[in-house]
Design a protein around this motif. Structure first.
Motif, PDB file in Angstrom:
ATOM      1  N   TRP A  90      31.983  -2.671   7.615  1.00 53.90           N
ATOM      2  CA  TRP A  90      32.233  -1.796   6.525  1.00 53.90           C
ATOM      3  C   TRP A  90      33.354  -1.932   5.754  1.00 53.90           C
ATOM      4  CZ3 TRP A  90      32.533   3.619   9.835  1.00 53.90           C
ATOM      5  CH2 TRP A  90      30.971   3.817  10.142  1.00 53.90           C
ATOM      6  N   GLN A  91      32.933  -2.362   4.438  1.00 51.03           N
ATOM      7  CA  GLN A  91      33.918  -2.858   3.253  1.00 51.03           C
ATOM      8  C   GLN A  91      34.546  -1.476   2.837  1.00 51.03           C
ATOM      9  OE1 GLN A  91      31.330  -6.357   1.488  1.00 51.03           O
ATOM     10  NE2 GLN A  91      33.487  -6.257   0.420  1.00 51.03           N
ATOM     11  N   VAL A  92      35.284  -1.646   2.029  1.00 50.90           N
ATOM     12  CA  VAL A  92      35.933  -0.416   1.115  1.00 50.90           C
ATOM     13  C   VAL A  92      34.964   0.205   0.189  1.00 50.90           C
ATOM     14  CG1 VAL A  92      38.176   0.521   0.402  1.00 50.90           C
ATOM     15  CG2 VAL A  92      38.060  -1.284   1.896  1.00 50.90           C
ATOM     16  N   GLU A  93      34.003   0.784   0.767  1.00 45.01           N
ATOM     17  CA  GLU A  93      33.155   1.220  -0.363  1.00 45.01           C
ATOM     18  C   GLU A  93      32.993   2.708  -0.250  1.00 45.01           C
ATOM     19  OE1 GLU A  93      29.195  -0.536   0.349  1.00 45.01           O
ATOM     20  OE2 GLU A  93      29.695  -1.154   2.255  1.00 45.01           O
ATOM     21  N   PHE A  94      32.054   3.284  -0.750  1.00 48.57           N
ATOM     22  CA  PHE A  94      32.060   4.845  -0.751  1.00 48.57           C
ATOM     23  C   PHE A  94      31.488   5.204   0.538  1.00 48.57           C
ATOM     24  CE2 PHE A  94      29.733   9.094  -1.936  1.00 48.57           C
ATOM     25  CZ  PHE A  94      30.960   9.571  -2.125  1.00 48.57           C
ATOM     26  N   LEU A  95      32.056   6.022   1.450  1.00 50.13           N
ATOM     27  CA  LEU A  95      31.388   6.404   2.682  1.00 50.13           C
ATOM     28  C   LEU A  95      31.958   7.701   2.674  1.00 50.13           C
ATOM     29  CD1 LEU A  95      33.116   3.159   4.765  1.00 50.13           C
ATOM     30  CD2 LEU A  95      30.804   3.541   4.075  1.00 50.13           C
ATOM     31  N   PRO A  96      30.861   8.762   2.475  1.00 50.97           N
ATOM     32  CA  PRO A  96      30.975   9.892   2.531  1.00 50.97           C
ATOM     33  C   PRO A  96      31.620  10.707   4.153  1.00 50.97           C
ATOM     34  CG  PRO A  96      29.194   9.633   1.428  1.00 50.97           C
ATOM     35  CD  PRO A  96      29.421   8.328   1.772  1.00 50.97           C
ATOM     36  N   ARG A  97      30.966  10.094   5.003  1.00 54.61           N
ATOM     37  CA  ARG A  97      31.446  10.433   6.310  1.00 54.61           C
ATOM     38  C   ARG A  97      32.944  10.091   6.715  1.00 54.61           C
ATOM     39  NH1 ARG A  97      26.354   8.574   7.277  1.00 54.61           N
ATOM     40  NH2 ARG A  97      24.925   9.921   8.672  1.00 54.61           N
ATOM     41  N   VAL A  98      33.331   8.943   6.238  1.00 55.39           N
ATOM     42  CA  VAL A  98      34.846   8.891   6.427  1.00 55.39           C
ATOM     43  C   VAL A  98      35.738   9.778   5.545  1.00 55.39           C
ATOM     44  CG1 VAL A  98      36.743   7.057   5.602  1.00 55.39           C
ATOM     45  CG2 VAL A  98      34.444   6.206   6.966  1.00 55.39           C
ATOM     46  N   ALA A  99      35.010   9.909   4.093  1.00 55.07           N
ATOM     47  CA  ALA A  99      35.747  10.780   3.285  1.00 55.07           C
ATOM     48  C   ALA A  99      36.003  12.305   3.959  1.00 55.07           C
ATOM     49  CB  ALA A  99      35.262  10.715   2.077  1.00 55.07           C
ATOM     50  N   TYR A 100      34.785  12.592   4.402  1.00 46.47           N
ATOM     51  CA  TYR A 100      34.731  14.104   4.816  1.00 46.47           C
ATOM     52  C   TYR A 100      35.781  14.328   5.929  1.00 46.47           C
ATOM     53  CZ  TYR A 100      33.101  18.380   6.812  1.00 46.47           C
ATOM     54  OH  TYR A 100      32.885  19.801   7.280  1.00 46.47           O
TER      55      TYR A 100
END
Length: 599
Positions: free
Chosen positions: A380-390
């Motif tokens: 998992w690169q540092v990209e847009f990850l909605p689950r992580v953000a949530y």
């Protein structure tokens, strides 16, 4: 916001660079969309059968005709179709009756080279009524990513044989159109994305020197300890692209999970950094360089960089956003950039120390979700990850470990998991968690481990074999029975366990490494979710896991996602996933609070 929006893949500039086409997926629908390269209204281009969309940084859906009058795309009916641009009635090009994908149109537009069933390379004609012909000789178990050289003398493709996966040992297949000769190029280790420069020099991504770097001929373009590509999990990865005149090459760089887009001078090797962020699907026409771009706080977008200028130093690389995938509103969210975490793992004296890698999204409230990526040959690169953000927004630190076997840290680190799946990845994750507890980021009572697919196997291994490090776990479509996986998984991964675990006839080893063998030891709450149409990990693996835990008196919640495969696509099931995890985490927090109050 997390469950809505759309997926964007495979942007490709038209031959004149005036337009850009890309694939859009929303719900159960997909289409190829056309937009002016300077920005403007989106127009749905495809009017025929639904296109086959790639996932993430994979593509292989379509290619432009060289005169820009249409695209050739792979459809869900298994055939290739020619779709006129900017619109019109599509025409079927193939009658394979199987899965035709990854089309590439010859530079003169007369024929198309493509892949059938991930195993065969074929050619069909655009305007001639001539039967399609097979080009490869059948010696490879898998064939991916064909390319037709600019002089139209040769077709190239990536090929490999089981039990290797493409990142273990892949080669370049070669077909000469004039003679019909089939050959191959074999590098020192693994070769991906074969292409050529206009002058005929070969291009590709190779890890001969220990890192996946772009190579020009027999030398790396830039010999550096950073990866220029990801693992080949699907068709159409385009992590580098040459300028039209071949003097420059744009490439993506993975810096410990953080992304950057760079351009290198082919003659000197001098590198210019264009932009931060994880990039992919590069395409270059004229002065325009297009890509998918994403970051921790950057919703996935399609961008065009204007690289006009007489020298590399003069190029401004002005960025224009053409399309955005996630729903509006994310841009205003104050999302975090993760911190890089590194620690040394001391092994037996016969082995050198290993540096483990992780990234931490800091909420700072003393509780942690340790989220283990799938693969296991992935990252998992540092990209847009909605689950992580949530979950970060709900007050949880998100700790993303890269156990051995993870890509992005060089070939040795990625290959270190060979023979150790279910053991080394569990040990490494446990080391990262112990480090987090010593650092005071959280305590075991306020730590939850999550993972999907192979990340689910690692999660279960941590809970069953390394007790006391977490208060609970969440697994999505987890691998629980390695022997069953090797017998019933889909063709692409059918032999994956041979390199990751060992010979298939070693029944004791497969049983020992499988979570089913120690599921009765899991003594913390567990949430399990699985799609009943999963072709990769059969759902009865989760059913057996749940039965075993319940039979031992354990606490487990099991949710079947009807109609879902390996990953949840419908908005309803995505929202259900969030709600179930929310209830589960609330229970963990309450239990921890009650235990502290009792003390």
């Amino acid at each position: 916001m997390c469950a809505a929006g759309r997926e964007l893949t495979e942007p490709r500039l038209s031959p004149d660079g005036d337009d850009i086409a890309f694939v859009v997926r929303w719900g159960s629908g997909t289409a190829i969309v056309l937009v002016p390269a300077v920005g403007g209204p989106e127009r749905i281009l495809t009017a025929g059968p639904t296109p086959v969309a790639g996932r993430g940084m994979s593509g292989g859906c379509f290619d432009w005709l060289p005169d820009g009058t249409g695209v050739v795309y792979a459809a869900t009916d298994g055939e290739l179709w020619l779709q006129p641009a900017p619109g019109g009635v599509p025409r079927r090009l193939t009658q394979q009756g199987r899965a035709a994908q990854a089309p590439v149109v010859a530079p003169d537009g007369t024929f198309v080279v493509y892949v059938v069933d991930q195993a065969e390379i074929w050619r069909c004609w655009v305007d001639r009524v001539v039967a399609a012909e097979r080009l490869d000789d059948g010696t490879a178990d898998f064939c991916f990513d064909p390319f037709v050289t600019q002089l139209e003398s040769t077709a190239l493709w990536t090929a490999w044989n089981v039990p290797d996966m493409p990142w273990d040992a892949a080669r370049v297949g070669v077909y000469e159109f004039e003679t019909g000769r089939v050959g191959e190029f074999v590098g020192a280790t693994s070769v991906h994305q074969p292409r050529t420069l206009p002058d005929g020099r070969g291009l590709g991504v190779r890890d001969d020197h220990g890192w996946l770097n772009v190579w020009v001929g027999d030398e790396p373009l830039v010999d550096e300890p950073f990866e220029h590509a990801g693992p080949t999990w699907g068709f159409g990865q385009r992590s580098y692209e040459a300028s039209p005149d071949g003097s420059l090459i744009a490439f993506t760089r993975n810096e410990h999970g953080f992304g950057r887009l760079c351009v290198a001078d082919v003659s000197t090797g001098a590198v210019t950094e264009v932009a931060r962020g994880v990039h992919g699907h590069l395409t270059w026409r004229g002065s325009r360089l297009a890509a998918i771009r994403s970051g921790a706080s950057t919703p996935t977008q399609i961008v065009v960089y204007d690289g006009a200028g007489s020298t590399v130093a003069d190029r401004s690389w002005t960025r224009t956003v053409i399309a955005v995938g996630p729903v509006s509103g994310w841009e205003a969210a104050d999302l975090p950039e993760p911190e890089l975490v590194e620690l040394d793992l001391d092994l037996d004296t016969a082995d050198p120390a290993v540096t483990l890698h992780a990234r931490r999204y800091v909420a700072g409230q003393g509780r942690t979700i340790c989220w283990i990526h799938g693969g296991p040959t992935d990252q998992w690169q540092v990209e847009f990850l909605p689950r992580v953000a949530y979950w970060w927004a709900q007050g949880w630190d998100i700790l993303v470990p890269d156990p051995r076997g993870t890509t992005g840290h060089g070939r040795d680190y990625q290959q270190a998991l060979r023979g150790g799946w279910g053991k080394l990845d569990v040990d490494d994750t446990a080391s990262v968690l112990r480090h987090s507890h010593r650092a005071g980021w959280s305590t075991p009572e306020r730590t939850v481990v999550m993972g999907g697919s192979s990340g689910g196997l690692t999660t279960l291994g941590l809970l069953g074999l390394q007790p006391g490090l977490a208060a609970g776990g969440v697994v999505l479509y987890p691998v629980t029975d390695l022997a069953d996986l090797s017998a019933r998984s889909h063709r692409f991964e059918a032999h994956y366990t041979v390199s990751l675990v060992g010979p298939l006839d070693d029944e004791d080893l497969y049983r020992e490494r499988s979570p089913l063998s120690y599921a009765d030891l899991i003594d913390v709450p567990l949430l399990v979710m699985h799609g009943d149409q999963d072709p990769v990990v059969p759902i009865d693996q989760s059913e057996a896991l749940v039965d075993t835990i319940r039979g031992a008196g354990g606490e487990v919640t099991f949710q079947v996602m009807e109609g879902e495969g390996h990953g949840f696509r419908s908005p309803e099931h995505k929202l259900l996933e969030y709600r179930l995890i929310a209830d589960f985490l609330s229970g963990i927090v309450r239990r921890g609070d009650d235990e502290r109050a009792g003390q």
